[in-house]
Design a protein around this motif. Structure first.
Motif, PDB file in Angstrom:
ATOM      1  N   TRP A 251      46.946  59.542  53.565  1.00 17.74           N
ATOM      2  CA  TRP A 251      47.712  58.566  52.778  1.00 17.74           C
ATOM      3  C   TRP A 251      49.157  59.014  52.601  1.00 17.74           C
ATOM      4  O   TRP A 251      50.083  58.232  52.810  1.00 17.74           O
ATOM      5  N   THR A 252      49.345  60.286  52.231  1.00 15.68           N
ATOM      6  CA  THR A 252      50.712  60.768  52.024  1.00 15.68           C
ATOM      7  C   THR A 252      51.478  60.863  53.345  1.00 15.68           C
ATOM      8  O   THR A 252      52.684  60.608  53.381  1.00 15.68           O
ATOM      9  N   LEU A 253      50.789  61.204  54.442  1.00 14.59           N
ATOM     10  CA  LEU A 253      51.461  61.257  55.741  1.00 14.59           C
ATOM     11  C   LEU A 253      51.895  59.873  56.185  1.00 14.59           C
ATOM     12  O   LEU A 253      53.002  59.687  56.705  1.00 14.59           O
ATOM     13  N   TRP A 254      51.045  58.884  55.973  1.00 18.51           N
ATOM     14  CA  TRP A 254      51.420  57.511  56.331  1.00 18.51           C
ATOM     15  C   TRP A 254      52.599  57.040  55.492  1.00 18.51           C
ATOM     16  O   TRP A 254      53.518  56.385  56.000  1.00 18.51           O
ATOM     17  N   ARG A 255      52.600  57.352  54.208  1.00 15.85           N
ATOM     18  CA  ARG A 255      53.682  56.925  53.323  1.00 15.85           C
ATOM     19  C   ARG A 255      55.009  57.598  53.696  1.00 15.85           C
ATOM     20  O   ARG A 255      56.053  56.941  53.713  1.00 15.85           O
ATOM     21  N   VAL A 256      54.967  58.901  53.987  1.00 13.00           N
ATOM     22  CA  VAL A 256      56.214  59.583  54.334  1.00 13.00           C
ATOM     23  C   VAL A 256      56.684  59.140  55.716  1.00 13.00           C
ATOM     24  O   VAL A 256      57.884  59.168  56.015  1.00 13.00           O
ATOM     25  N   ARG A 257      55.768  58.706  56.549  1.00 13.15           N
ATOM     26  CA  ARG A 257      56.136  58.157  57.859  1.00 13.15           C
ATOM     27  C   ARG A 257      56.845  56.811  57.699  1.00 13.15           C
ATOM     28  O   ARG A 257      57.798  56.519  58.423  1.00 13.15           O
ATOM     29  N   LYS A 258      56.366  55.981  56.764  1.00 15.55           N
ATOM     30  CA  LYS A 258      56.956  54.645  56.567  1.00 15.55           C
ATOM     31  C   LYS A 258      58.184  54.690  55.657  1.00 15.55           C
ATOM     32  O   LYS A 258      59.135  53.938  55.854  1.00 15.55           O
ATOM     33  N   ARG A 259      58.149  55.582  54.661  1.00 14.71           N
ATOM     34  CA  ARG A 259      59.247  55.681  53.693  1.00 14.71           C
ATOM     35  C   ARG A 259      59.618  57.153  53.523  1.00 14.71           C
ATOM     36  O   ARG A 259      59.170  57.804  52.579  1.00 14.71           O
TER      37      ARG A 259
ATOM     38  N   MET B 199      49.486  61.948  66.382  1.00 15.47           N
ATOM     39  CA  MET B 199      50.039  60.625  66.079  1.00 15.47           C
ATOM     40  C   MET B 199      51.551  60.678  65.860  1.00 15.47           C
ATOM     41  O   MET B 199      52.262  59.725  66.176  1.00 15.47           O
ATOM     42  N   LEU B 200      52.042  61.788  65.326  1.00 20.32           N
ATOM     43  CA  LEU B 200      53.494  61.930  65.197  1.00 20.32           C
ATOM     44  C   LEU B 200      54.141  62.109  66.569  1.00 20.32           C
ATOM     45  O   LEU B 200      55.267  61.638  66.799  1.00 20.32           O
ATOM     46  N   VAL B 201      53.454  62.772  67.472  1.00 20.08           N
ATOM     47  CA  VAL B 201      53.943  62.856  68.847  1.00 20.08           C
ATOM     48  C   VAL B 201      54.004  61.459  69.458  1.00 20.08           C
ATOM     49  O   VAL B 201      54.946  61.117  70.180  1.00 20.08           O
ATOM     50  N   ARG B 202      53.002  60.656  69.171  1.00 19.52           N
ATOM     51  CA  ARG B 202      53.007  59.261  69.637  1.00 19.52           C
ATOM     52  C   ARG B 202      54.231  58.515  69.116  1.00 19.52           C
ATOM     53  O   ARG B 202      54.886  57.761  69.853  1.00 19.52           O
ATOM     54  N   ASP B 203      54.536  58.712  67.828  1.00 18.56           N
ATOM     55  CA  ASP B 203      55.740  58.087  67.264  1.00 18.56           C
ATOM     56  C   ASP B 203      56.991  58.562  67.996  1.00 18.56           C
ATOM     57  O   ASP B 203      57.893  57.769  68.306  1.00 18.56           O
ATOM     58  N   TYR B 204      57.041  59.857  68.258  1.00 13.54           N
ATOM     59  CA  TYR B 204      58.221  60.427  68.914  1.00 13.54           C
ATOM     60  C   TYR B 204      58.394  59.838  70.306  1.00 13.54           C
ATOM     61  O   TYR B 204      59.504  59.481  70.715  1.00 13.54           O
ATOM     62  N   ILE B 205      57.292  59.713  71.043  1.00 17.51           N
ATOM     63  CA  ILE B 205      57.356  59.112  72.370  1.00 17.51           C
ATOM     64  C   ILE B 205      57.825  57.659  72.284  1.00 17.51           C
ATOM     65  O   ILE B 205      58.575  57.178  73.144  1.00 17.51           O
ATOM     66  N   GLY B 206      57.392  56.973  71.227  1.00 20.73           N
ATOM     67  CA  GLY B 206      57.786  55.581  71.042  1.00 20.73           C
ATOM     68  C   GLY B 206      59.178  55.401  70.467  1.00 20.73           C
ATOM     69  O   GLY B 206      59.582  54.269  70.187  1.00 20.73           O
ATOM     70  N   GLY B 207      59.909  56.487  70.256  1.00 22.12           N
ATOM     71  CA  GLY B 207      61.283  56.393  69.778  1.00 22.12           C
ATOM     72  C   GLY B 207      61.448  56.464  68.279  1.00 22.12           C
ATOM     73  O   GLY B 207      62.561  56.261  67.765  1.00 22.12           O
ATOM     74  N   LYS B 208      60.382  56.761  67.537  1.00 23.01           N
ATOM     75  CA  LYS B 208      60.473  56.861  66.082  1.00 23.01           C
ATOM     76  C   LYS B 208      60.729  58.305  65.690  1.00 23.01           C
ATOM     77  O   LYS B 208      59.873  59.165  65.872  1.00 23.01           O
ATOM     78  N   ARG B 209      61.887  58.586  65.168  1.00 25.07           N
ATOM     79  CA  ARG B 209      62.259  59.943  64.759  1.00 25.07           C
ATOM     80  C   ARG B 209      62.141  60.053  63.240  1.00 25.07           C
ATOM     81  O   ARG B 209      62.865  59.370  62.501  1.00 25.07           O
ATOM     82  N   ASN B 210      61.234  60.870  62.778  1.00 24.68           N
ATOM     83  CA  ASN B 210      61.003  60.989  61.337  1.00 24.68           C
ATOM     84  C   ASN B 210      60.893  62.470  60.974  1.00 24.68           C
ATOM     85  O   ASN B 210      59.804  63.046  60.990  1.00 24.68           O
ATOM     86  N   PRO B 211      62.006  63.105  60.668  1.00 22.36           N
ATOM     87  CA  PRO B 211      61.964  64.540  60.363  1.00 22.36           C
ATOM     88  C   PRO B 211      61.149  64.872  59.113  1.00 22.36           C
ATOM     89  O   PRO B 211      60.599  65.971  59.000  1.00 22.36           O
ATOM     90  N   MET B 212      61.041  63.934  58.163  1.00 23.97           N
ATOM     91  CA  MET B 212      60.289  64.215  56.941  1.00 23.97           C
ATOM     92  C   MET B 212      58.793  64.374  57.228  1.00 23.97           C
ATOM     93  O   MET B 212      58.124  65.219  56.623  1.00 23.97           O
ATOM     94  N   ALA B 213      58.267  63.578  58.153  1.00 24.89           N
ATOM     95  CA  ALA B 213      56.850  63.715  58.502  1.00 24.89           C
ATOM     96  C   ALA B 213      56.590  65.062  59.161  1.00 24.89           C
ATOM     97  O   ALA B 213      55.589  65.732  58.885  1.00 24.89           O
ATOM     98  N   TRP B 214      57.501  65.476  60.044  1.00 27.82           N
ATOM     99  CA  TRP B 214      57.357  66.786  60.676  1.00 27.82           C
ATOM    100  C   TRP B 214      57.553  67.911  59.673  1.00 27.82           C
ATOM    101  O   TRP B 214      56.908  68.969  59.768  1.00 27.82           O
ATOM    102  N   LEU B 215      58.417  67.703  58.690  1.00 25.90           N
ATOM    103  CA  LEU B 215      58.586  68.694  57.629  1.00 25.90           C
ATOM    104  C   LEU B 215      57.282  68.876  56.858  1.00 25.90           C
ATOM    105  O   LEU B 215      56.922  69.999  56.482  1.00 25.90           O
ATOM    106  N   ALA B 216      56.556  67.786  56.630  1.00 26.21           N
ATOM    107  CA  ALA B 216      55.272  67.871  55.933  1.00 26.21           C
ATOM    108  C   ALA B 216      54.289  68.752  56.706  1.00 26.21           C
ATOM    109  O   ALA B 216      53.606  69.601  56.122  1.00 26.21           O
TER     110      ALA B 216
END
Length: 493
Positions: A165-173, A206-223
């Motif tokens: 839940w927290t990973l999804w939230r930090v990914r979206k916001r 799944m974060l690698v999937r986001d990265y491949i799809g062009g979504k850069r989210n340093p906060m999710a990787w920080l988690a």
């Protein structure tokens, strides 16, 4: 003009009121499900005797301090981490060490899981999907079993869902506070059970999937980085535990390897890798729901797939308990997936499933554990009669008798001592050395005039450590799964 302005205004107010009532309805129904689940989870908590693994929870929680608790899984219960035992330690200091008290902590975590299923459903989909998933999860037999068991698995599910839940939230916001919360949840997951690494791995994939799809989210990787940093001090201990488990062929985690052909092992490994890769490289469709279903699908399928493939390629390692969080997300996946076909049929099917589970609950209780009866029988015998327990890791089937330091006091001595407090000597015999065990049993029974054997071996294996039938009489008092109880006396007594 006043009437023209007045009626639309009143109509708008009514729409707002009706919308508010509609939005409250799923929450009100969920509250009713929550109360019903709390009642069902709390039934019979103190009725049945503790199982062997539950007694280990009580034994670990009863240690004098955190330091002693931390050493418990390292020495005697490898694979299970310290967080649950520490929480249970302080919980039982307040509420006591009874069966009901020990199991009630699992009830709390099970109810937290129910809330998290609803919260994830609301976050990823909508209130009605969340409600359908909660109804499906609340009363199914797995949820009830986990709630009634004094082990870490209900806690594992709750913390794993909190991490999702927290990973999804930090990914979206993205936010620093969200990354910290997610990182702490991930570390708590790993400190609860080594199986948590499977779900952290899925999150990384799944974060690698986001990265491949062009979504850069340093906060999710920080988690994820925070999780790894917090768990790093425990890595040497976890590694040692894993090596001990593999070497000991322990019943509760891993067994001896199957003799599968090498081509089959290669095929299974490649197939599992292909499925995992498919989740990583799949692209989100027009609707964002596709991405949500991929995340839930990966979380539900990949952990079990990895353990299943490992069971073929390496050694048996799959157990439903270790992928228990996936059973909760399966409810979310089913609720969301069925809604794409038909919301009406989704609601009917899941309501029927919940009703069927409720009907089956009275018939789905596990067989009672025999430890109270064992204690009663021993107390009726002589106080000098020794009780024998096999030391070493519990192994079954064709597992080799490998000398090891597992459970030096005997695996089953812990549940026995929870219920029996007499002065009878407790003697550990080497479960991996039948001739030595047999010699010890014969000597002590002959000296005392009688004795008892609690064994985890099946009928054929235990015969090798029972005393000479020409000189001793061994009566089987109980036979269950991986558990047998014998009364042994010299012939003629």
């Amino acid at each position: 003009m006043r009437e023209i302005r007045y009626y639309p205004a009143r109509w708008a107010d009514n729409r707002i009121a009706m919308g508010a009532r509609a939005s409250r309805r799923p929450i009100e129904i969920f509250a009713a499900i929550f109360v019903a689940a709390g009642f069902i989870y709390s039934l019979h908590l103190g009725t049945d005797a503790l199982g062997a693994s539950e007694a280990y929870s009580a034994w670990a929680a009863g240690k004098q301090g955190v330091g002693a608790i931390v050493r418990t899984p390292v020495l005697h219960d490898p694979g299970k981490q310290v967080f649950y035992y520490v929480i249970l330690h302080y919980y039982t200091r307040i509420f006591g060490m009874s069966e009901a008290s020990l199991r009630s902590l699992s009830v709390i975590f099970s109810l937290a899981t129910l809330v998290l299923v609803f919260a994830i459903g609301c976050e990823m989909f909508d209130d009605n999907t969340a409600l359908a998933a909660a109804a499906m999860w609340a009363f199914n037999p797995l949820a009830v079993v986990f709630a009634h068991t004094a082990r870490m698995y209900s806690m594992l599910i709750a913390i794993a869902l909190a991490q999702l839940w927290t990973l999804w939230r930090v990914r979206k916001r993205p936010s620093a506070s969200g990354a910290v919360a997610c990182g702490i949840a991930g570390a708590a997951l790993l400190y609860t059970h080594l199986g948590g690494i499977l779900f952290i791995g899925v999150g990384v994939a799944m974060l690698v999937r986001d990265y491949i799809g062009g979504k850069r989210n340093p906060m999710a990787w920080l988690a994820i980085a925070i999780t790894m940093a917090l768990f790093m001090p425990y890595v040497p201990v976890a590694r040692a535990q894993s090596e001990t488990l593999i070497a000991g062929h322990w019943l509760d985690w891993i067994g001896t390897g199957y003799e599968y052909p090498l081509p089959l092992k290669i095929l299974v490994a490649l197939a599992a890798a292909a499925v995992a890769l498919r989740f990583v490289v799949s692209q989100t469709g027009v609707s964002d729901t596709d991405g949500q279903l991929v995340w839930l699908g990966a979380w539900t399928i990949l952990p079990g797939l990895m353990l299943g493939a490992g069971s073929v390629v390496i050694r048996p390692m799959f157990n439903l308990r270790y992928v228990a969080p996936s059973t909760a997300t399966l409810a979310l996946l089913a609720a969301a997936g069925l809604a794409r076909v038909s919301v009406k049929w989704r609601n009917l099917l899941l309501a029927g499933f919940a009703l069927a589970c409720l009907i089956m609950l009275p018939f789905d209780r596990p067989d009672p554990q025999p430890w109270r009866d064992f204690a009663r029988q021993v107390s009726q015998g002589g106080s000098s009669d020794p009780v024998f327990f096999e030391s070493g890791f519990v192994s079954t089937g064709n597992a080799p008798s490998v000398a090891n330091d597992g459970f030096p006091f005997g695996y089953y001595s812990v549940p026995f001592d929870y219920y029996f407090h007499g002065s009878n000597p407790r003697i550990a015999i080497p479960g991996f050395d039948s001739p030595s065990a047999r010699m010890t049993v014969e000597e002590r029974v002959l000296s005392a005039g009688g004795g008892w054997l609690v064994s985890w071996k099946d009928g054929d294996a235990v015969d090798s450590e029972l005393p000479d039938p020409k000189r001793f009489r061994a009566v089987e008092k109980y036979r269950g799964e991986h558990l047998a109880f014998y009364r042994i006396t010299p012939v003629g007594k």
